[in-house]
Design a protein around this motif. Structure first.
Motif, PDB file in Angstrom:
ATOM      1  N   GLU A 393       0.816  -1.211   0.000  1.00 20.77           N
ATOM      2  CA  GLU A 393       0.000   0.000   0.000  1.00 20.77           C
ATOM      3  C   GLU A 393       0.858   1.275   0.000  1.00 20.77           C
ATOM      4  OE1 GLU A 393      -0.789  -0.110   4.797  1.00 20.77           O
ATOM      5  OE2 GLU A 393      -2.485  -0.370   3.436  1.00 20.77           O
ATOM      6  N   GLU A 394       1.995   1.209  -0.716  1.00 19.73           N
ATOM      7  CA  GLU A 394       2.855   2.384  -0.815  1.00 19.73           C
ATOM      8  C   GLU A 394       2.100   3.526  -1.499  1.00 19.73           C
ATOM      9  OE1 GLU A 394       5.675   3.415   0.166  1.00 19.73           O
ATOM     10  OE2 GLU A 394       6.498   1.590   1.082  1.00 19.73           O
ATOM     11  N   PRO A 395       2.109   4.708  -0.921  1.00 18.51           N
ATOM     12  CA  PRO A 395       1.390   5.810  -1.552  1.00 18.51           C
ATOM     13  C   PRO A 395       2.107   6.335  -2.805  1.00 18.51           C
ATOM     14  CG  PRO A 395       2.498   6.536   0.428  1.00 18.51           C
ATOM     15  CD  PRO A 395       2.710   5.071   0.351  1.00 18.51           C
ATOM     16  N   ASP A 396       1.338   7.063  -3.576  1.00 22.64           N
ATOM     17  CA  ASP A 396       1.831   7.659  -4.816  1.00 22.64           C
ATOM     18  C   ASP A 396       2.867   8.729  -4.490  1.00 22.64           C
ATOM     19  OD1 ASP A 396       1.979   8.790  -7.382  1.00 22.64           O
ATOM     20  OD2 ASP A 396       0.422  10.235  -6.817  1.00 22.64           O
ATOM     21  N   THR A 397       3.979   8.740  -5.212  1.00 20.97           N
ATOM     22  CA  THR A 397       5.075   9.640  -4.839  1.00 20.97           C
ATOM     23  C   THR A 397       5.168  10.873  -5.734  1.00 20.97           C
ATOM     24  OG1 THR A 397       6.575   8.336  -6.180  1.00 20.97           O
ATOM     25  CG2 THR A 397       6.502   7.852  -3.844  1.00 20.97           C
ATOM     26  N   SER A 398       4.125  11.156  -6.513  1.00 21.99           N
ATOM     27  CA  SER A 398       4.240  12.301  -7.412  1.00 21.99           C
ATOM     28  C   SER A 398       4.097  13.624  -6.667  1.00 21.99           C
ATOM     29  CB  SER A 398       3.182  12.198  -8.507  1.00 21.99           C
ATOM     30  OG  SER A 398       1.907  12.175  -7.915  1.00 21.99           O
ATOM     31  N   ASN A 399       3.473  13.613  -5.493  1.00 19.37           N
ATOM     32  CA  ASN A 399       3.351  14.857  -4.730  1.00 19.37           C
ATOM     33  C   ASN A 399       3.611  14.552  -3.256  1.00 19.37           C
ATOM     34  OD1 ASN A 399       1.091  13.560  -3.748  1.00 19.37           O
ATOM     35  ND2 ASN A 399      -0.277  14.615  -5.148  1.00 19.37           N
ATOM     36  N   LEU A 400       3.519  15.584  -2.448  1.00 20.02           N
ATOM     37  CA  LEU A 400       3.771  15.396  -1.009  1.00 20.02           C
ATOM     38  C   LEU A 400       2.501  15.652  -0.210  1.00 20.02           C
ATOM     39  CD1 LEU A 400       7.336  16.864  -0.412  1.00 20.02           C
ATOM     40  CD2 LEU A 400       6.601  14.535  -0.159  1.00 20.02           C
ATOM     41  N   GLU A 401       1.384  15.174  -0.719  1.00 19.81           N
ATOM     42  CA  GLU A 401       0.148  15.370   0.014  1.00 19.81           C
ATOM     43  C   GLU A 401      -0.018  14.309   1.096  1.00 19.81           C
ATOM     44  OE1 GLU A 401      -3.117  16.058  -2.784  1.00 19.81           O
ATOM     45  OE2 GLU A 401      -1.923  17.843  -3.237  1.00 19.81           O
ATOM     46  N   VAL A 402      -0.694  14.687   2.173  1.00 22.09           N
ATOM     47  CA  VAL A 402      -0.820  13.791   3.319  1.00 22.09           C
ATOM     48  C   VAL A 402      -2.162  13.082   3.268  1.00 22.09           C
ATOM     49  CG1 VAL A 402      -0.814  13.659   5.820  1.00 22.09           C
ATOM     50  CG2 VAL A 402       0.648  15.284   4.677  1.00 22.09           C
ATOM     51  N   ASP A 403      -2.111  11.779   3.522  1.00 28.16           N
ATOM     52  CA  ASP A 403      -3.328  10.983   3.570  1.00 28.16           C
ATOM     53  C   ASP A 403      -3.753  10.872   5.033  1.00 28.16           C
ATOM     54  OD1 ASP A 403      -5.335   9.197   3.314  1.00 28.16           O
ATOM     55  OD2 ASP A 403      -4.083   7.505   2.686  1.00 28.16           O
ATOM     56  N   HIS A 404      -4.785  11.623   5.409  1.00 30.56           N
ATOM     57  CA  HIS A 404      -5.198  11.612   6.814  1.00 30.56           C
ATOM     58  C   HIS A 404      -5.939  10.334   7.182  1.00 30.56           C
ATOM     59  CE1 HIS A 404      -3.889  15.509   8.262  1.00 30.56           C
ATOM     60  NE2 HIS A 404      -4.042  15.904   7.011  1.00 30.56           N
ATOM     61  N   GLN A 405      -6.480   9.648   6.172  1.00 24.67           N
ATOM     62  CA  GLN A 405      -7.157   8.388   6.435  1.00 24.67           C
ATOM     63  C   GLN A 405      -6.176   7.344   6.950  1.00 24.67           C
ATOM     64  OE1 GLN A 405     -10.435   8.620   6.083  1.00 24.67           O
ATOM     65  NE2 GLN A 405     -10.542   6.653   7.146  1.00 24.67           N
ATOM     66  N   PHE A 406      -4.924   7.472   6.463  1.00 26.47           N
ATOM     67  CA  PHE A 406      -3.884   6.540   6.895  1.00 26.47           C
ATOM     68  C   PHE A 406      -3.684   6.614   8.408  1.00 26.47           C
ATOM     69  CE2 PHE A 406       0.611   5.465   7.608  1.00 26.47           C
ATOM     70  CZ  PHE A 406       0.637   4.210   7.045  1.00 26.47           C
ATOM     71  N   PHE A 407      -3.758   7.813   8.941  1.00 27.48           N
ATOM     72  CA  PHE A 407      -3.617   7.969  10.394  1.00 27.48           C
ATOM     73  C   PHE A 407      -4.778   7.289  11.111  1.00 27.48           C
ATOM     74  CE2 PHE A 407      -4.368  10.274  14.353  1.00 27.48           C
ATOM     75  CZ  PHE A 407      -3.128  10.149  14.952  1.00 27.48           C
ATOM     76  N   GLU A 408      -5.979   7.542  10.612  1.00 22.72           N
ATOM     77  CA  GLU A 408      -7.170   6.977  11.249  1.00 22.72           C
ATOM     78  C   GLU A 408      -7.157   5.449  11.218  1.00 22.72           C
ATOM     79  OE1 GLU A 408     -10.130   8.794  12.239  1.00 22.72           O
ATOM     80  OE2 GLU A 408      -8.987  10.657  12.069  1.00 22.72           O
ATOM     81  N   ASP A 409      -6.756   4.904  10.045  1.00 22.74           N
ATOM     82  CA  ASP A 409      -6.878   3.456   9.861  1.00 22.74           C
ATOM     83  C   ASP A 409      -5.686   2.688  10.401  1.00 22.74           C
ATOM     84  OD1 ASP A 409      -9.172   4.096   8.604  1.00 22.74           O
ATOM     85  OD2 ASP A 409      -8.438   3.753   6.568  1.00 22.74           O
TER      86      ASP A 409
END
Lengths: 510, 255
Positions: A393-409
């Motif tokens: 589940e490696e996130p996409d590396t084209s930008n530096l946006e934060v996935d807040h769902q990752f924290f929750e889950d």
């Protein structure tokens, strides 16, 4: 050119002025002496102004003429400031903490002042995406490879004496804000034996680490839920976290004061020569030697080729892009040239949470066997939390946006089960940064590629680059200036293991 | 066409004359600049030499401190670690007391001390007073074997820093009293390292200039070391800063 034109205009106005005055003079001649006197009294300051101007213009003209003489640096073309020089001895690609550390050590080790001309090229002068400043800033000795432990010990030693190394005369002393708090690793039943082995390796290497039983952990840190924990290891000394930005700037300030040239720009191309050599088996291989580095200036089409003898690849997450420009990884599949540099950017999230009831001043840098980590940030009840995502589940590396769902889950449940006070928390901010992830074995690559004659690598540290940068910089400088490692033997971290596909894995418990 | 040109030529000639005249005038009136200006000028011309001299000076100072804090390995081999630690303390002009004795061994003002301490072989140290000495991180290695050390006083030591505090874990089982007051290089980040000294009964953190928000830090320290009595004097806990802000607000309001 413009000065010439201005001078010309001046002369023309003077011409007009003079003719008109001449006419008036003629006229006054006709009308009488009284008027003449008046005219002269008004004319004199005007004339003085003109002479003053002319004087300045003549001085400028003389200066320009002397500039245009052979031997002066003046040229009629306009020159962009902070363009890299045309020639340099060593070009370091990547102005993160690793690049500047190498630059500092190269200057530190040179025999005479100005012995090597070092240029550091950084594409992001504001460091908005640099891994250095987006990391959590920890340093630990709890590794399993002796190389990594020694690198950490040497770096901690460097940071302890940082003002002796990086202090600049007449500038403020460096305050690294090094927080003396150990790492606490928690191990479950399956991985406890690994932790014990690591512990003995670490003690043997000279790190001050202690093993704790779950009861001892509970005694020391009553806020930890020790369910499932069989063993814990806790660093007593030389571990903690610090301000990465201060370290980067300290390296940069010292290196620049020692004569390193910094320039902002992106390396977009290399000019290299290729020699075809044949191996003992009779295969032909292309041996490349870099002649010059093409540095593209930011936000413009202008570029500058920099002729150089040695290139250091310290581009971190983007170092594989550089080697691809030299044809590494593009060759036939089963040859050396067909193996790409196994470094790629991976995005990691860091969350800042506020929890007023959280652990206090004695909170360690806790790393749970589930992969969740947290550390204290300041004294106001703020904590930095994160977790490495699973391979799938490696996130996409084209930008530096934060996935807040990752924290929750992913992060919060494990964190709250380990430290129950974190059930009540508030995410205050978050950011993401790149790891220069070595896909083969998550360890640094230090040394030369066998097919590129004059490119040194210091990349692929997969998250330990910041903490190892002082020691790695010294080792790379030794490799370049002395020809081999002098203080720490890092030959195990060279290219051989990558070409042989023999990973040197950290035996991690996470 | 010709006439204006001639006049221009005349102007130029005159201007040249003027320039020449001014130059003469200026050169005649220049007096040598005052001494301090000349000295500063000389120093700026010798910038790198001065820089070198200063760095040599600081290097010498550092080396002196390093030499004083060297590892007493030779003494340790000949006399054992306890005597080595005692000798190290005395040569740094500190003082100590052996376990089970009431007599203190101290160096006097000029660094002279009584060599009677050699008679007590293999007696560990119980109390050590290193106040106002140059003990540093490396020097602490000489005391590493002292498992019975109960009191350590480091009042006003200029070389004691956060890393030093982190290394105090070597006394984690025995140390009961610690005095780190008036040490200029200690910061909040280093005080966190005292968590390893769980047996600490008394801690003096008075007048540490490197600590920001001392009130909060003392509360956090008390939380971290619940059995420890913490002495923190010499801090200004008054709300002067806030009051300053309030007056500013007040002034803004007036405006």
């Amino acid at each position: 050119m413009s000065t010439w034109r201005r001078l010309h205009v001046k002369v023309r106005t003077a011409h007009g002025l003079l003719t008109s005055r001449w006419e008036t003079q003629q006229r006054t001649w006709q009308y009488g002496h009284l008027a003449l006197c008046q005219n002269l009294s008004t004319g004199r300051p005007l004339r003085n102004d003109f002479f003053k101007d002319l004087e300045a213009q003549l001085a400028a003209m003389r200066k320009k003429a002397s500039d245009a003489l052979p031997g002066s640096s003046w040229s009629p073309l306009e020159i962009t400031p902070n363009l890299p020089p045309e020639r340099a001895d060593i070009v370091i690609v990547g102005g993160g903490v690793m690049g500047w550390s190498i630059a500092y050590w190269l200057k530190q080790k040179e025999r005479v002042r100005g012995g090597v001309k070092v240029v550091v090229v950084e594409k992001d002068p504001k460091y908005s995406q640099a891994s250095t400043v987006l990391s959590a800033g920890g340093i630990r000795q709890q590794f399993s490879l002796p190389e990594n432990i020694h690198l950490s010990l040497a770096s901690a030693d460097f940071m302890r004496n940082i003002n002796e190394h990086l202090g600049v005369l007449n500038e403020d002393p460096i305050d690294l804000q090094f927080n003396q708090s150990g790492y606490l690793f928690l191990a479950s039943e399956e991985v406890a034996h690994i932790m014990e082995e690591n512990y003995s390796t670490q003690r043997y290497a000279g790190a001050k680490v202690s093993l704790l039983s779950p009861t001892q952990v509970k005694e020391k840190f009553p806020w930890i839920n020790t369910d499932g924990v069989v063993l814990a290891s806790y660093g007593l000394e030389n571990e903690g976290w610090f301000d990465p930005w201060t370290l980067l700037n300290a390296f940069k300030r010292k290196a620049i004061s020692m004569g390193v040239i910094q320039c902002s720009g992106e390396v977009t191309d290399f000019k290299y020569t290729t020699n075809v050599m044949s191996t003992a088996d009779g295969d032909d291989v292309d041996l490349r030697r870099i002649r010059s580095v093409k540095v593209q200036m930011p936000n413009s089409l202008e570029y500058q080729p920099v002729e150089c003898a040695i290139v250091v690849n310290a581009a971190g997450a983007f170092s594989a892009k550089l080697t691809a420009m030299l044809g590494i990884g593009l060759g036939p599949k089963d040859s050396i040239a067909g193996i790409p540099l196994p470094v790629e950017p991976r995005k990691r999230y860091v969350y800042v949470v506020h929890c007023p009831d959280g652990p206090g001043l004695d909170s360690p840098f806790l790393i749970d066997y589930s992969g969740v980590y947290f550390r204290r940030e300041g004294l106001g009840g703020n904590y930095i939390v994160g977790r490495s995502p699973e391979e799938a589940e490696e996130p996409d590396t084209s930008n530096l946006e934060v996935d807040h769902q990752f924290f929750e889950d992913r992060v919060w449940p494990s964190l709250a089960s380990r430290v129950p006070v974190f059930e009540k928390l508030k995410v205050k901010s978050a950011w993401a940064g790149f790891y220069d992830y070595n896909t083969l074995d998550q360890n640094g690559i230090i040394g030369m590629h066998p097919l590129i004659n004059n490119m040194y690598f210091a990349t692929g540290f997969s998250g330990h680059g910041l903490q190892h940068s002082p020691a790695v910089g010294r080792s790379v400088a030794e490799l370049i200036l002395d020809g081999n490692f002098k203080t720490l033997d890092l030959s195990g971290l060279g290219f051989r293991r990558i070409l042989a596909k023999e990973p040197m894995l950290e035996r991690n418990i996470v | 066409m010709l006439v204006p040109f001639m006049s221009l030529q005349r102007c130029c000639q005159r201007s040249a004359l003027l320039i020449a005249a001014r130059r003469q005038w200026s050169s005649s009136s220049v007096s040598p600049p005052p001494l301090h200006t000349r000295l500063l000028l000389f120093l700026t011309q010798r910038f790198y030499d001065v820089e070198m001299l200063l760095s040599w000076g600081s290097q010498l100072r550092r080396r002196g401190i390093q030499k004083k804090n060297a590892y007493y390995g030779y003494t340790q081999k000949l006399y054992g670690s306890d005597i080595a630690a005692a000798y190290y303390i005395l040569s740094l002009k500190g003082g100590f007391r052996y376990v089970g004795q009431s007599e203190w061994f101290r160096a006097n003002q000029r660094g002279k001390f009584n060599w009677d301490f050699l008679k007590h072989k293999d007696t560990p140290l119980e109390e050590v007073n290193m106040s106002y000495t140059v003990i540093n991180y490396t020097g602490l290695g000489n005391l590493e074997g002292q498992k019975a050390l109960r009191t350590l006083s480091l009042r006003g030591c200029p070389e004691v820093d956060d890393w030093f505090l982190a290394r105090l874990h070597i006394f984690q089982d025995s140390l009961e009293e610690l005095d780190i007051s008036h040490c200029p290089r200690i910061t909040t980040a280093g005080l966190a390292a005292l968590r390893n000294l769980k047996g600490l009964r008394r801690l003096d953190v008075s007048s540490l200039p490197g600590i920001s928000s001392p009130g909060l830090v003392v509360i956090l320290l008390e939380e971290m070391l619940p059995q420890c009595q913490i002495n923190a004097t010499g801090y200004d806990h008054s709300l002067r800063q806030e009051r300053g802000e309030r007056t500013e607000e007040h002034m803004e309001g007036q405006r």
